[in-house]
Design a protein around this motif. Structure first.
Motif, PDB file in Angstrom:
ATOM      1  N   PHE A  93       0.830  -1.212   0.000  1.00  0.00           N
ATOM      2  CA  PHE A  93       0.000   0.000   0.000  1.00  0.00           C
ATOM      3  C   PHE A  93       0.860   1.256   0.000  1.00  0.00           C
ATOM      4  CE2 PHE A  93      -2.643   3.101   2.569  1.00  0.00           C
ATOM      5  CZ  PHE A  93      -3.472   3.447   1.511  1.00  0.00           C
ATOM      6  N   ASP A  94       0.577   2.121  -0.965  1.00  0.00           N
ATOM      7  CA  ASP A  94       1.244   3.418  -1.019  1.00  0.00           C
ATOM      8  C   ASP A  94       0.134   4.455  -1.146  1.00  0.00           C
ATOM      9  OD1 ASP A  94       2.475   5.814  -1.765  1.00  0.00           O
ATOM     10  OD2 ASP A  94       4.079   4.798  -2.846  1.00  0.00           O
ATOM     11  N   ILE A  95      -0.078   5.227  -0.101  1.00  0.00           N
ATOM     12  CA  ILE A  95      -1.254   6.105  -0.057  1.00  0.00           C
ATOM     13  C   ILE A  95      -1.183   7.205  -1.104  1.00  0.00           C
ATOM     14  CG2 ILE A  95      -0.464   7.813   1.636  1.00  0.00           C
ATOM     15  CD1 ILE A  95      -3.219   7.716   2.900  1.00  0.00           C
ATOM     16  N   LEU A  96      -0.024   7.410  -1.708  1.00  0.00           N
ATOM     17  CA  LEU A  96       0.103   8.487  -2.682  1.00  0.00           C
ATOM     18  C   LEU A  96       0.338   7.989  -4.099  1.00  0.00           C
ATOM     19  CD1 LEU A  96       2.243  10.874  -0.477  1.00  0.00           C
ATOM     20  CD2 LEU A  96      -0.087  11.299  -1.226  1.00  0.00           C
ATOM     21  N   ASN A  97       0.135   6.711  -4.343  1.00  0.00           N
ATOM     22  CA  ASN A  97       0.478   6.201  -5.664  1.00  0.00           C
ATOM     23  C   ASN A  97      -0.307   4.937  -6.006  1.00  0.00           C
ATOM     24  OD1 ASN A  97       1.925   5.275  -7.997  1.00  0.00           O
ATOM     25  ND2 ASN A  97       3.555   6.694  -7.390  1.00  0.00           N
ATOM     26  N   PRO A  98      -1.481   5.075  -6.595  1.00  0.00           N
ATOM     27  CA  PRO A  98      -2.298   3.896  -6.915  1.00  0.00           C
ATOM     28  C   PRO A  98      -1.574   2.877  -7.793  1.00  0.00           C
ATOM     29  CG  PRO A  98      -3.552   5.935  -7.278  1.00  0.00           C
ATOM     30  CD  PRO A  98      -2.142   6.338  -6.940  1.00  0.00           C
TER      31      PRO A  98
ATOM     32  N   ASN B 259       0.241   0.287  -5.866  1.00  0.00           N
ATOM     33  CA  ASN B 259      -0.627  -0.730  -5.264  1.00  0.00           C
ATOM     34  C   ASN B 259      -1.005  -1.816  -6.264  1.00  0.00           C
ATOM     35  OD1 ASN B 259      -0.503   0.961  -3.084  1.00  0.00           O
ATOM     36  ND2 ASN B 259      -2.431   1.988  -3.538  1.00  0.00           N
TER      37      ASN B 259
ATOM     38  N   HIS C  19       6.906   6.441  -0.318  1.00  0.00           N
ATOM     39  CA  HIS C  19       7.368   7.793  -0.033  1.00  0.00           C
ATOM     40  C   HIS C  19       6.995   8.247   1.378  1.00  0.00           C
ATOM     41  CE1 HIS C  19       6.996  12.300  -0.314  1.00  0.00           C
ATOM     42  NE2 HIS C  19       8.242  12.105  -0.631  1.00  0.00           N
ATOM     43  N   GLN C  20       5.770   8.033   1.777  1.00  0.00           N
ATOM     44  CA  GLN C  20       5.358   8.428   3.132  1.00  0.00           C
ATOM     45  C   GLN C  20       4.947   7.150   3.849  1.00  0.00           C
ATOM     46  OE1 GLN C  20       3.232  12.086   3.667  1.00  0.00           O
ATOM     47  NE2 GLN C  20       4.114  13.018   1.845  1.00  0.00           N
TER      48      GLN C  20
ATOM     49  N   ILE D 232       1.823   6.574   6.938  1.00  0.00           N
ATOM     50  CA  ILE D 232       0.429   6.632   6.500  1.00  0.00           C
ATOM     51  C   ILE D 232       0.161   5.631   5.366  1.00  0.00           C
ATOM     52  CG2 ILE D 232       0.037   8.976   7.323  1.00  0.00           C
ATOM     53  CD1 ILE D 232       0.407  10.040   4.496  1.00  0.00           C
TER      54      ILE D 232
END
Lengths: 243, 243, 243, 243, 243, 243
Positions: free
Chosen positions: B121-126, B129, B166-167, B170
């Motif tokens: 899971f990457d909350i800034l990059n679909p 995912n 990256h983050q 979260i």
């Protein structure tokens, strides 16, 4: 490389270290490691139901039986001369600042590369939770130069691994490391058979070693693993290689 | 032992593999591993903002710049002859059954001991995912005898590791393995400097390597680690030793 | 009260329902329930490794063997006349809108009090995840008056339970309900022995039933439970009593 | 509006408040807030390794150095006259009911709008965990009319924020609020440079401010943020606006 | 400062935006914000049970009633001229790449400071999950210079907030932000009363506003809050102040 | 079957058991269960704000009012003769080993089938957390033959359920069991109205019963449920049926 490594195992009750890590202990010894066991209690209050049910027992008689059993197991595993008993009261274990200090001292004396103890949460055993918290705290304290436990030398951070609790999923246990114990499985079996006070657990942990072997085989693709023990990682792995 | 190991790195966009695993790739090559990179896209839509902002660009010109940059980086890392580009459209990447089949084929061809790709899971990059889900599914399918991808031979389960997003916090990223990249850090730095389209990330991932080095040093007690890369473990570690 | 209850079991591959719920199925039938099984695929691609390894197999021959095995198991459990095969391709199962519609129709036809299917996440089996999502969505859709699947009557929300996946902890499986299968254990054993394509799983799920029996006994205080199956609860329990 | 707000910062050891919130403190003061610091200990046992390693130190000499350093930092931040030292023993900090009472009294005296202290879990620092628990409990107690700490007036619930721990992901830290410290970054830098006992942390928290600035910029779309500090929210945000 | 802010609300079905954010919408308009509503579907299949039960309905008649109801609600809230209907089929909503493109275009056209839509997981409503995923992905894509949706200008990252689902705890909903809707509560009440198709939800969301008001009052110490709405934060708060 | 069952309810403060389980208590009594209440404290420090605000109160006068109120409530629920007060100091409750021993004794005396107490975590009430930990530990200790509390007989593991805390989502509360309290709702209402010290909570828990009724109705498909109470399950359900 296991040879020369130092392993400290801290067990809340007399038999915990056997059910949950006997295979790993025997394997480490076989490969040349130094292993030290600390049994914090004999588990006479909370983990000797089968003995008490026989009747006619006193705290002293139960303690004597438990001690004899665990020494026999330790002998089979090759750690008879490296096991010590702190003889604390169990259920609930009261871990005073003095016990914390003693544990820091012990860690500094042994200077282990690896500590194995109870994982952070066991929904069926409050003692395990308190011991986990204590050992983890002491492993941190042991690294601090400002703590002068006797004449001891400060340590570097050692690795910490947590025993698999009895009911894993509801204790939030996450497998971190599987150890292949195919080569020491027979010793584990023999060591478990020493504990007549917890007879019902022998088949339980025998089957668990088989299931964990299956898990380890499936996720590693290594068809030679027959039996395994499973531990939680307190910290991420650090190294030169992706294991 | 890294020598002789096969490592497959699957990167959603042209530069992902550099920011997140260049140190590990260079270290593995230095130690004798075979490393293969698959770049699924050039990231021209979603990860080339700095280029588009210059103006006067077309999809083809951006693609050409991105390809040149990543090849230069690959050369520095020692994988110039082992990188391939699937040239998929990014943002959002549409991973069809045909792409799944192609990835199974690729895994069977390479037969990697280890796959590194995006974490779950990457909350800034679909895109990350979707790629994570695809590579994980294909790694399972590749092990199944009933799947006859061309003339290929079924594999055994390989290890899977996930890039740090990256983050991290979260994105629910949990560090599983730190790799000491002190010996390959200069190469990583040089490789990162090839990417003018994402210039702002160079200092970012430089600092990150330093911070991860600090983390790795602290939890391992190894004072020699200066720089590190961090990965999530898809599966528990299996072995003969507690790493 | 089980008598008269309707139970629908949705199994991604031909044998999933046996390993994970055969004891519960047999127990429910014994107690007077109506049980219906839907096998979405025969698992010929992803779950017939032992057959393919024998050589000389075609998709059709493997399918025939799998069908015969699962019908034999169904007969032992008492559901031979209540099992249907949708013959979808597995690994990866492509669950189209048409399959969703067909499942809504099936739910409306059966009108189950309880659905058992795969739990939300199985880290080693993408098909299980897709089926779980599909059955859960269809159970919601089936309750909606605006969806006119054929001539069917809308349902009320039924209960949903999830199978235990192969490796529970790393699949985030949380035990919600233990079913005592002591009275149907022999049938489960016999049903499992039908599956020669997955021979290695027979001892695995035999041991699991014993371990789950131990867990159930410990947390219920009921000494008569010898074997159990464990399920996740999709929803909280609702009732007149704390079970 | 920060002007006139009261901020209480509770720091387990002498320097915690600097590494983790110096930018926010200086920014708040610049904007007209009243800031009060409580240092519970000097951290002489657990967080003065670099001093002890020099040799020739006593508890008193280390304490004196640590106090001088932290006062110098406080001066730079503008809180020299608003810092107090409770001089508790650290590693492990024993937070007695008397300390709890004293903290309730302090909260009632300061009547802060906001409290910043350690977040709920720091995997590398047991003291931080105990302080977090204590401050949170006292913030609740302070609101209760039945608790008559001296002659004090009951408070209303204030906001609580948690410091970022050293290794965030393995401490379950979730970023809740980023504070832009671009305008106070130079002060933070100067304040950090006062701590010779923890010299290795200066570059660490310098890089962290840069990385957190990058994070804050990316998720806010505000290109002017260069440096940031990150905190966990103990409670949801309540207001008239979605921030 | 709300005045001049742009708020985009994306609602899977015709009434979702009313139950879950009508108070916030009316409050934002009252304070001078521009609010735009996108209703992806009329919810005629999945969320019009009370209408279908009356009998004699067709898809068209239900759609007409739902549209009239939601327009009446929009009028009460002050967004009658800023609501649009994409008229997608619901249960299950099929969000094609074209819908994604249309949403990117819409975001670039509106250029919202804030987007409110469904939170990541609603255990009782698959449509909500798909819409959440779509809006979040499009908010990321909208920021990418390489995506040339028509003649549009790239955006900066806007804030994202998630609606409270019907059953919060089992949908993993975590309150991030409470909005005091005491000043717009009467409008919300009136808007809710427009929906005769979901009559049972009016008292439900009335009580919820009261309970959320209690929660907000308790954790903020602000005694004037009577009613509140609660949202999940997709990202941490970024700002100059701890809210 | 409730008739003949023994239920022990342990309440940290005088009114906790009413807000959170009065409907279940009254329902159990109506159905023939034996119910025993233990109130550990009167909550005079932490949960009597409305009384203290009136002025002119002493600890003794507040205690007298709280006791009278809770006895009146107990009478309404039918447990007036089965309630006992341990009169511990609250905020913060200090649960000594002696209190643990007394609770083990109480559990062995009552021999409950079910214990209801506070759930594991309440973010707004440290006392609730300590009581939860104490009751859970004592329920484990009570099963241990080695613990000879007076002349008592060891128990078998009873079921444990946790009260819903005031703010559920931020206290990590997961609904495990909903009890339909439609038949005892009027009694709950009457019992709640006894507590003038916490007047603001009466409407709160009235609305909550309605909302929980809605939840229970929705997930069970049972249209007759009007009001419900919700509890966390400490352990999975064990039985002969999927509830």
């Amino acid at each position: 490389m296991i040879a020369g490594k130092k392993l400290l195992v801290v067990s809340a009750h007399a038999a915990d270290y056997v059910w949950r890590s006997a295979g790993t202990i025997a394997h480490y010894i076989k490969c040349g490691a130094d292993v030290q066991i600390v049994c914090l209690s004999f588990g006479i209050r909370g983990e000797s139901n089968d003995l008490w049910k026989k009747g006619g027992q006193t705290e002293e008689s139960v303690k004597a039986i438990r001690k004899a059993e665990t020494l026999k197991a330790a002998e089979i595993l090759g750690v008879k001369n490296n096991i010590e008993f702190w003889d604390l009261e169990d259920y609930c274990m009261n871990l005073t600042p003095e016990i914390y200090d003693r544990m820091v001292l012990k860690i500094r004396e042994i200077r282990p590369d690896i500590i194995i103890t109870h994982d952070k949460f066991d929904i069926l055993n409050p003692d395990h939770n308190h011991v986990s918290e204590m050992v983890y705290s002491c492993s941190i304290m042991s690294n601090s130069s400002g703590i002068s436990a006797g004449n001891t030398k400060v340590t570097k951070q050692m690795k910490l691994f947590g025993f698999e609790p009895h009911q894993t999923e509801i204790s939030n246990f996450k497998p971190g490391s599987y150890i292949d114990i195919t080569d020491s499985y027979e010793q584990k079996l023999a060591a478990m058979q020493c504990f007549q006070a917890q007879n019902h657990l022998i088949k339980y942990y025998t089957d668990r070693a088989f299931l964990r072997g299956n898990h380890a085989r499936r996720i590693s693709g290594n068809p030679d693993i027959k039996y395994a023990e499973c531990f939680a990682n307190f910290f991420p792995i650090v190294g030169n290689e992706l294991y």
